[in-house]
Design a protein around this motif. Structure first.
Motif, short mmCIF file in Angstrom:
data_model
loop_
_atom_site.label_atom_id
_atom_site.label_comp_id
_atom_site.label_asym_id
_atom_site.label_seq_id
_atom_site.Cartn_x
_atom_site.Cartn_y
_atom_site.Cartn_z
N ALA A 153 0.75 -0.91 0.20
CA ALA A 153 -0.06 0.11 0.09
C ALA A 153 1.01 1.18 -0.10
O ALA A 153 1.74 1.24 0.89
N ILE A 154 0.68 2.14 -0.89
CA ILE A 154 1.44 3.34 -1.16
C ILE A 154 1.12 4.36 0.09
O ILE A 154 -0.19 4.76 -0.01
N PRO A 155 2.01 4.54 0.93
CA PRO A 155 1.42 5.44 2.03
C PRO A 155 1.26 7.11 1.38
O PRO A 155 2.06 7.48 0.84
N ILE A 156 0.04 7.55 1.84
CA ILE A 156 -0.32 8.89 1.58
C ILE A 156 -0.73 9.69 2.65
O ILE A 156 -1.58 9.21 3.44
N LEU A 157 0.00 10.86 2.90
CA LEU A 157 -0.47 11.82 4.00
C LEU A 157 -0.43 13.17 3.65
O LEU A 157 0.00 13.41 2.35
N ASP A 158 -1.09 14.16 4.07
CA ASP A 158 -1.17 15.36 3.69
C ASP A 158 0.15 16.29 3.75
O ASP A 158 0.37 17.29 3.26
N PHE A 159 1.03 15.74 4.72
CA PHE A 159 2.30 16.26 5.05
C PHE A 159 3.58 15.43 4.26
O PHE A 159 3.33 14.36 3.97
N PRO A 160 4.39 16.25 4.18
CA PRO A 160 5.76 15.15 3.80
C PRO A 160 6.10 14.12 4.28
O PRO A 160 6.12 13.97 5.53
N ILE A 161 6.57 13.18 3.62
CA ILE A 161 7.04 11.79 4.27
C ILE A 161 8.44 11.33 3.56
O ILE A 161 8.67 11.86 2.49
N PRO A 162 9.21 10.53 4.26
CA PRO A 162 10.40 10.13 3.54
C PRO A 162 10.12 9.51 2.10
O PRO A 162 9.28 8.67 1.97
N GLY A 163 10.61 10.12 1.10
CA GLY A 163 10.37 9.68 -0.01
C GLY A 163 9.48 10.07 -0.91
O GLY A 163 9.37 9.93 -2.11
N ALA A 164 8.57 10.93 -0.31
CA ALA A 164 7.60 11.89 -0.98
C ALA A 164 7.48 13.16 -0.51
O ALA A 164 6.91 13.24 0.81
N GLY A 165 7.59 14.38 -0.97
CA GLY A 165 7.63 15.77 -0.59
C GLY A 165 6.16 16.12 -0.20
O GLY A 165 5.86 17.04 0.56
N THR A 166 5.10 15.52 -1.27
CA THR A 166 3.81 16.07 -1.18
C THR A 166 2.96 14.67 -1.36
O THR A 166 3.33 13.90 -1.78
N ALA A 167 1.67 14.86 -1.18
CA ALA A 167 0.68 13.77 -1.38
C ALA A 167 0.63 13.50 -2.74
O ALA A 167 0.63 12.46 -3.27
N ASP A 168 0.70 14.86 -3.59
CA ASP A 168 0.75 14.50 -5.15
C ASP A 168 1.84 13.53 -5.55
O ASP A 168 1.70 12.46 -6.33
N GLU A 169 2.92 13.77 -4.95
CA GLU A 169 4.09 13.24 -5.42
C GLU A 169 4.12 11.65 -4.96
O GLU A 169 4.37 10.78 -5.77
N ALA A 170 3.39 11.35 -3.73
CA ALA A 170 3.36 9.98 -3.34
C ALA A 170 2.25 9.26 -4.26
O ALA A 170 2.38 8.02 -4.74
#
Ligand SMILES: [Zn+2]
Length: 444
Positions: A153-170
């Motif tokens: 499952a691709i983790p998606i949050l409203d804030f930056p996470i390791p590996g993805a600066g934005t939800a759109d990027e995730a």
């Protein structure tokens, strides 16, 4: 009738065969034939022995069942096992887990932590697991190499996470990964909005649209605590599940993890939408999050699977132990000793998991045509004697140390308790080194 002229790659002859489908059945004097990674024969031992098999394996005093399916977890968090315990959920997350993740989680961490989780799970009888963690591409590669089956499952949050600066990027990375693994035999990519309190309506709507377009599943923590529900009611005027329903996320491809809070309206939404619930009793117990009413859900017709959650909140990835806890807890919560009996508990840990993950046509039971995802439990020990009902013995009196052999898609990943593809000693050395760095005993 089986085609006796065609060779089997492998014929297994266990003392007890528990196919899970049909429900509640224990077959004695039966064999399972495998060819090209699939189950092609299930029948009496006498008929099985007439078949031409490359390898015949007797499994004395062993129960052969579908492999266990760990329907929720965060694999690489094995490297945070025991880092912060005995704390309330939000204190644990905000003061310990999130800062540790910000400091330590990178591609190497995910690679090593996922390998450790895969090894622990194979040794514990798990043939398929669901993962929701950072750098999902790395996790997918580790699954590919190890031979195990997984939902990533691709983790998606409203804030930056390791590996993805934005939800759109995730989301973009998720779409790409979905395409890369679309035809993979053992890996299924899904979308993992973290929780209703960490993902706003705008991103949830995007996820719903993309999941619909790709026919992908959605895996999400929902109603983990009473606080989460109360906060949503105060801030938004609606319960989180009702909000997800309004946004169109619920449906047969929706996997609601935890669900410790279920009103009559919530239950109706789950039933109407045919969503699955993934129950993680030990994580809920340890974080004092509440109790998922498994029997009530089951009686209403909701598909309930079981998961360990991450090793930071459990602290093991022992699905057999988790299922025992689930069976015991279901009785306490329902106030009835007949709730979630041993056979249904095993079904929850196998076929219901496959159904939740949308792969029930492929795995979850021992049926002709399905992938040969199987586990052999050794019930010869003193602690299992005498054996009246082997499934009862498995659920109530057997630990994961009794897992003897395991196959995924016909490939043996555990042979007499030994991993065939992963180096146990090396995994231990690497994990200990991470532990020393994280606890500050060596320079990073
Ligand atoms: Zn979780």
């Amino acid at each position: 009738m089986p085609n006796t002229a065609a060779a089997l790659d492998l014929l297994l002859l266990p003392t007890w065969l528990v196919p899970v489908e049909p429900a509640g059945v224990v077959l004695k004097e039966h064999g399972v034939g495998i060819r090209d990674g699939r189950i092609v024969f299930i029948g009496p031992r006498s008929a099985a022995l007439k078949l031409n098999a490359t390898e015949i394996r007797e499994l004395p005093d062993m129960l052969l069942s579908p492999g266990l399916i760990n329907a929720h977890g965060h694999a690489a968090m094995t490297l945070f096992r025991g880092l912060a315990d005995d704390l309330p959920l939000m204190t644990w997350l905000e003061n310990h887990i999130w800062p540790a993740e910000a400091k330590w989680v990178d591609e190497d961490f995910v690679r090593d932590g996922t390998d450790l989780a895969i090894a622990e799970q194979i040794k514990g009888g798990i043939t398929c697991f669901s993962d929701m963690y950072f750098f999902p591409k790395i996790a997918s590669e580790r699954v590919h190499n190890s031979g195990i089956r997984a939902q990533i499952a691709i983790p998606i949050l409203d804030f930056p996470i390791p590996g993805a600066g934005t939800a759109d990027e995730a989301i973009r990375q998720g779409v790409e990964l979905f395409g890369d693994f679309k035809h993979h035999e053992r890996i299924k990519i899904t979308f993992g909005p973290h929780a209703p309190y960490t993902v706003g309506d705008e991103n949830l709507e995007k996820i719903r649209m993309i999941a619909e377009e790709l026919d992908a599943s959605i895996h999400m923590h929902v109603h983990e605590t009473a606080f989460e529900v109360q906060q949503s009611v105060e801030q938004r005027g609606e319960r989180p599940l009702a909000r997800l329903a309004r946004l169109g996320l619920l449906g047969p491809r929706f996997q609601a993890v935890h669900m410790t809070q279920i009103s009559e309206e919530d239950l109706a939404l789950l039933v109407e939408s045919n969503s699955s619930v993934i129950h993680c009793p030990e994580s809920n117990l340890k974080l004092a999050s509440g109790f998922c009413p498994v029997e009530r859900l089951w009686q209403a017709g909701v598909n309930v699977a079981v998961g360990t959650d991450g090793a930071a909140s459990n602290n093991d990835l022992d699905l057999l132990g988790e299922t025992r806890t689930a069976a015991l807890l279901a009785k306490a919560v329902a106030g009835s000793a007949t709730a979630l009996d041993a056979h249904r508990a095993l079904r929850m840990a196998t076929l219901n998991g496959a159904r939740a993950l949308g792969i029930e046509a492929e795995t979850g039971s021992l049926e002709i045509g399905k992938a040969a995802d199987m586990v052999a439990f050794d019930l010869s020990g003193l602690a299992q004697q005498p054996v009246y009902d082997p499934v009862s013995q498995l659920i109530y009196a057997t630990g994961r140390d009794c897992v003897k052999h395991l196959w995924v898609a016909g490939k043996q990943l555990l042979d007499d308790r030994r991993l065939t593809r992963l180096d146990e000693q090396q995994l231990g050395t690497v994990a200990r080194a991470w532990g020393q760095r994280i606890s500050g005993r060596t320079e990073s």
